[in-house]
Design a protein around this motif. Structure first.
Motif, PDB file in Angstrom:
ATOM      1  N   LEU A   1       0.848  -1.193   0.000  1.00  0.00           N
ATOM      2  CA  LEU A   1       0.000   0.000   0.000  1.00  0.00           C
ATOM      3  C   LEU A   1       0.879   1.238   0.000  1.00  0.00           C
ATOM      4  O   LEU A   1       1.805   1.350   0.817  1.00  0.00           O
ATOM      5  CB  LEU A   1      -0.898  -0.009   1.233  1.00  0.00           C
ATOM      6  N   VAL A   2       0.595   2.158  -0.891  1.00  0.00           N
ATOM      7  CA  VAL A   2       1.383   3.380  -0.991  1.00  0.00           C
ATOM      8  C   VAL A   2       0.453   4.544  -1.339  1.00  0.00           C
ATOM      9  O   VAL A   2      -0.592   4.346  -1.970  1.00  0.00           O
ATOM     10  CB  VAL A   2       2.495   3.221  -2.057  1.00  0.00           C
ATOM     11  N   GLN A   3       0.833   5.724  -0.910  1.00  0.00           N
ATOM     12  CA  GLN A   3       0.041   6.909  -1.244  1.00  0.00           C
ATOM     13  C   GLN A   3       0.334   7.365  -2.664  1.00  0.00           C
ATOM     14  O   GLN A   3       1.424   7.109  -3.205  1.00  0.00           O
ATOM     15  CB  GLN A   3       0.345   8.035  -0.265  1.00  0.00           C
ATOM     16  N   ALA A   4      -0.621   8.053  -3.242  1.00  0.00           N
ATOM     17  CA  ALA A   4      -0.432   8.604  -4.578  1.00  0.00           C
ATOM     18  C   ALA A   4       0.816   9.479  -4.595  1.00  0.00           C
ATOM     19  O   ALA A   4       1.066  10.246  -3.659  1.00  0.00           O
ATOM     20  CB  ALA A   4      -1.650   9.412  -4.993  1.00  0.00           C
ATOM     21  N   GLY A   5       1.608   9.334  -5.656  1.00  0.00           N
ATOM     22  CA  GLY A   5       2.864  10.050  -5.773  1.00  0.00           C
ATOM     23  C   GLY A   5       4.054   9.290  -5.249  1.00  0.00           C
ATOM     24  O   GLY A   5       5.200   9.698  -5.458  1.00  0.00           O
ATOM     25  N   GLY A   6       3.793   8.196  -4.562  1.00  0.00           N
ATOM     26  CA  GLY A   6       4.863   7.392  -3.992  1.00  0.00           C
ATOM     27  C   GLY A   6       5.462   6.411  -4.973  1.00  0.00           C
ATOM     28  O   GLY A   6       5.116   6.403  -6.161  1.00  0.00           O
ATOM     29  N   SER A   7       6.359   5.573  -4.449  1.00  0.00           N
ATOM     30  CA  SER A   7       7.080   4.618  -5.281  1.00  0.00           C
ATOM     31  C   SER A   7       7.058   3.231  -4.663  1.00  0.00           C
ATOM     32  O   SER A   7       6.974   3.088  -3.443  1.00  0.00           O
ATOM     33  CB  SER A   7       8.540   5.058  -5.444  1.00  0.00           C
ATOM     34  N   LEU A   8       7.158   2.240  -5.528  1.00  0.00           N
ATOM     35  CA  LEU A   8       7.328   0.851  -5.124  1.00  0.00           C
ATOM     36  C   LEU A   8       8.244   0.178  -6.129  1.00  0.00           C
ATOM     37  O   LEU A   8       8.285   0.566  -7.298  1.00  0.00           O
ATOM     38  CB  LEU A   8       6.000   0.097  -5.089  1.00  0.00           C
TER      39      LEU A   8
ATOM     40  N   ALA B   1       0.645 -14.467 -25.536  1.00  0.00           N
ATOM     41  CA  ALA B   1       2.011 -14.811 -25.921  1.00  0.00           C
ATOM     42  C   ALA B   1       2.862 -15.278 -24.745  1.00  0.00           C
ATOM     43  O   ALA B   1       4.000 -15.687 -24.934  1.00  0.00           O
ATOM     44  CB  ALA B   1       2.678 -13.614 -26.579  1.00  0.00           C
ATOM     45  N   VAL B   2       2.319 -15.223 -23.557  1.00  0.00           N
ATOM     46  CA  VAL B   2       3.091 -15.553 -22.360  1.00  0.00           C
ATOM     47  C   VAL B   2       3.096 -17.056 -22.096  1.00  0.00           C
ATOM     48  O   VAL B   2       2.058 -17.710 -22.176  1.00  0.00           O
ATOM     49  CB  VAL B   2       2.518 -14.810 -21.139  1.00  0.00           C
ATOM     50  N   ASP B   3       4.276 -17.580 -21.756  1.00  0.00           N
ATOM     51  CA  ASP B   3       4.403 -19.000 -21.436  1.00  0.00           C
ATOM     52  C   ASP B   3       4.241 -19.276 -19.939  1.00  0.00           C
ATOM     53  O   ASP B   3       3.690 -20.300 -19.545  1.00  0.00           O
ATOM     54  CB  ASP B   3       5.782 -19.526 -21.864  1.00  0.00           C
ATOM     55  N   SER B   4       4.773 -18.368 -19.123  1.00  0.00           N
ATOM     56  CA  SER B   4       4.793 -18.607 -17.673  1.00  0.00           C
ATOM     57  C   SER B   4       4.331 -17.357 -16.931  1.00  0.00           C
ATOM     58  O   SER B   4       4.725 -16.242 -17.297  1.00  0.00           O
ATOM     59  CB  SER B   4       6.209 -18.971 -17.205  1.00  0.00           C
ATOM     60  N   TRP B   5       3.554 -17.582 -15.877  1.00  0.00           N
ATOM     61  CA  TRP B   5       3.034 -16.499 -15.040  1.00  0.00           C
ATOM     62  C   TRP B   5       3.435 -16.704 -13.586  1.00  0.00           C
ATOM     63  O   TRP B   5       3.506 -17.837 -13.103  1.00  0.00           O
ATOM     64  CB  TRP B   5       1.511 -16.459 -15.094  1.00  0.00           C
ATOM     65  N   GLY B   6       3.630 -15.586 -12.887  1.00  0.00           N
ATOM     66  CA  GLY B   6       3.756 -15.643 -11.448  1.00  0.00           C
ATOM     67  C   GLY B   6       2.378 -15.627 -10.809  1.00  0.00           C
ATOM     68  O   GLY B   6       1.361 -15.557 -11.497  1.00  0.00           O
ATOM     69  N   GLN B   7       2.364 -15.668  -9.478  1.00  0.00           N
ATOM     70  CA  GLN B   7       1.085 -15.724  -8.763  1.00  0.00           C
ATOM     71  C   GLN B   7       0.491 -14.335  -8.539  1.00  0.00           C
ATOM     72  O   GLN B   7      -0.676 -14.212  -8.167  1.00  0.00           O
ATOM     73  CB  GLN B   7       1.258 -16.439  -7.415  1.00  0.00           C
ATOM     74  N   GLY B   8       1.284 -13.298  -8.737  1.00  0.00           N
ATOM     75  CA  GLY B   8       0.808 -11.930  -8.600  1.00  0.00           C
ATOM     76  C   GLY B   8       1.118 -11.329  -7.243  1.00  0.00           C
ATOM     77  O   GLY B   8       1.231 -12.021  -6.229  1.00  0.00           O
ATOM     78  N   THR B   9       1.261 -10.002  -7.241  1.00  0.00           N
ATOM     79  CA  THR B   9       1.456  -9.253  -6.008  1.00  0.00           C
ATOM     80  C   THR B   9       0.577  -8.006  -6.059  1.00  0.00           C
ATOM     81  O   THR B   9       0.498  -7.331  -7.080  1.00  0.00           O
ATOM     82  CB  THR B   9       2.939  -8.886  -5.800  1.00  0.00           C
ATOM     83  N   GLN B  10      -0.096  -7.730  -4.954  1.00  0.00           N
ATOM     84  CA  GLN B  10      -1.073  -6.636  -4.921  1.00  0.00           C
ATOM     85  C   GLN B  10      -0.370  -5.294  -4.716  1.00  0.00           C
ATOM     86  O   GLN B  10       0.462  -5.140  -3.812  1.00  0.00           O
ATOM     87  CB  GLN B  10      -2.068  -6.850  -3.784  1.00  0.00           C
ATOM     88  N   VAL B  11      -0.746  -4.340  -5.548  1.00  0.00           N
ATOM     89  CA  VAL B  11      -0.307  -2.953  -5.399  1.00  0.00           C
ATOM     90  C   VAL B  11      -1.555  -2.099  -5.218  1.00  0.00           C
ATOM     91  O   VAL B  11      -2.449  -2.131  -6.053  1.00  0.00           O
ATOM     92  CB  VAL B  11       0.500  -2.472  -6.618  1.00  0.00           C
ATOM     93  N   THR B  12      -1.594  -1.356  -4.123  1.00  0.00           N
ATOM     94  CA  THR B  12      -2.726  -0.488  -3.845  1.00  0.00           C
ATOM     95  C   THR B  12      -2.216   0.930  -3.636  1.00  0.00           C
ATOM     96  O   THR B  12      -1.339   1.160  -2.802  1.00  0.00           O
ATOM     97  CB  THR B  12      -3.488  -0.949  -2.595  1.00  0.00           C
ATOM     98  N   VAL B  13      -2.765   1.857  -4.415  1.00  0.00           N
ATOM     99  CA  VAL B  13      -2.353   3.256  -4.335  1.00  0.00           C
ATOM    100  C   VAL B  13      -3.531   4.066  -3.818  1.00  0.00           C
ATOM    101  O   VAL B  13      -4.584   4.116  -4.457  1.00  0.00           O
ATOM    102  CB  VAL B  13      -1.901   3.792  -5.701  1.00  0.00           C
ATOM    103  N   SER B  14      -3.359   4.683  -2.676  1.00  0.00           N
ATOM    104  CA  SER B  14      -4.417   5.470  -2.074  1.00  0.00           C
ATOM    105  C   SER B  14      -4.324   6.926  -2.511  1.00  0.00           C
ATOM    106  O   SER B  14      -3.226   7.454  -2.726  1.00  0.00           O
ATOM    107  CB  SER B  14      -4.353   5.369  -0.556  1.00  0.00           C
TER     108      SER B  14
END
Length: 123
Positions: free
Chosen positions: A11-18, A109-122
């Motif tokens: 979770l990050v505020q708008a304008g932030g970085s990850l 076109a993708v062969d392999s996928w990860g499980q995903g990671t959530q990004v939330t911008v408030s």
């Protein structure tokens, strides 16, 4: 198929970085085209960025150009997505993707996928 594991979401505020990381279950990813997609609630999975096997060529979705940077470390079998100036509309589950061969921008076109990671911008 290659197993991919993402990390770095949060979770990050708008304008932030990850910085997202993707670890591949191979000794080296130097032969793989690597990329990132994202999927917001109720929306289709969409292309974010892709990087060639050497790292010399990159491509970005228009919505993230100038704010996101994809990079890779073949020696560590890692791919990264630096996300700056984040906006609420960047909120999504981010997926690492890989394939052998040509650069991709489509999920088909993708062969392999990860499980995903959530990004939330408030806002």
């Amino acid at each position: 198929q290659v197993q991919l594991v993402e990390s770095g979401g949060g979770l990050v505020q708008a304008g932030g970085s990850l910085r997202l990381s993707c670890a591949a279950s191979v000794r080296t990813v130097s032969y793989l085209i690597m990329g990132w997609f994202r999927q917001a609630p109720g929306k289709e999975r969409e292309f974010v960025a892709v990087i060639s096997w050497s790292g010399g060529s990159t491509n970005y979705a228009d919505s993230v150009k100038g704010r996101f940077t994809i990079s890779r470390d073949n020696a560590k079998s890692m791919v990264y997505l630096q996300m700056n100036s984040l906006k609420p509309e960047d909120t999504a589950v981010y997926y690492c993707a890989a394939r052998v061969g040509r650069v991709f921008t489509s999920t088909d076109a993708v062969d392999s996928w990860g499980q995903g990671t959530q990004v939330t911008v408030s806002s």
